[in-house]
Design an enzyme around this catalytic site. Structure first.
Site: not given
Length: 234
Positions: A83, A198
């Site tokens: 992430t 992202c």
């Protein structure tokens, strides 16, 4: 081959992409039946997201540190935070273990500089776009000048990530909105490339949607991890 420890589930949608990419890249490099040696800790993302949106980064850090230590104890020789956003806590996680953490922003910045780009548009969660842990690293260590959407654009990009992509929802409407926002940043802020900052954004847009370089942080991170894992074999 070194064993990689994955801190995943944030969201599982992109962690599944990591798992596929890591194994595909190892197979491409080594051939035959080879695949990546992996340990995966997969969080219940709702528990992490709640802490993110309430600003409880200390609480999130406790969870990540505990998981990182368990991965190291289980035999991991390198760590991946699967992430971008949770790299806000990368230094805390790294300090808690004796194995290296492969930083997604470092791998991405190297790719951007290698391509000769300087002013990438950064599309990411609101945390990554607005706070300095990611942009600051790109600027201070690598001399890049990332640009981000305005307040309305940040709201849109963030909403699509949490309300759609993290839940496996991919729509043409949101794709068009991301492309339009990128074109605006190119036109008004002189963006020369795009960082998909992202890990879920790779589900929505890609290089095929633009005529400027697009940097897929999920793939870049996976490639850097495989390079690390195979160093003994090179």
């Amino acid at each position: 081959m070194k064993t990689l420890g994955l801190l995943g589930g944030m969201s599982w949608e992109s962690t599944a992409i990591y798992y596929r990419l890591l194994n595909e890249i190892v197979r491409e490099r080594l051939g035959g039946l080879h695949s990546a040696k992996l340990l995966l800790w997969s969080f219940d993302f709702a528990e992490i997201a709640e802490r993110q949106h309430h600003g409880d980064w200390d609480g999130a850090g406790v969870l990540l540190v505990e998981a990182a230590r368990k991965l190291e104890a289980g035999g991991a020789e390198g760590l991946l935070l699967c992430t971008n956003t949770m790299h806000k806590l990368a230094d805390q996680v790294q300090a808690s273990v004796s194995i290296p953490l492969i930083h997604i922003a470092d791998a991405t910045a190297v790719a951007v500089k290698r391509a000769g780009m300087q002013r990438p548009a950064l599309l990411a969660t609101r945390f990554t776009m607005e706070q300095d842990f990611y942009k600051g690293r790109l600027t201070e260590i690598y001399g890049l000048s990332p640009v981000v959407p305005d307040a309305a654009g940040r709201d849109m990009v963030h909403r699509v990530i949490y309300e759609e992509l993290c839940q496996g929802i991919v729509t043409e409407v949101s794709k068009a909105a991301y492309i339009a926002e990128t074109e605006r940043l190119r036109r008004e802020e002189a963006a020369d490339s795009v960082i998909m900052g992202c890990t879920e954004i790779t589900m929505l847009i890609g290089q095929q949607d633009f005529d400027i370089p697009v940097f897929d942080t999920t793939r870049i991170h996976a490639e850097a991890a495989v390079e690390f894992a195979l160093m003994r074999l090179s």
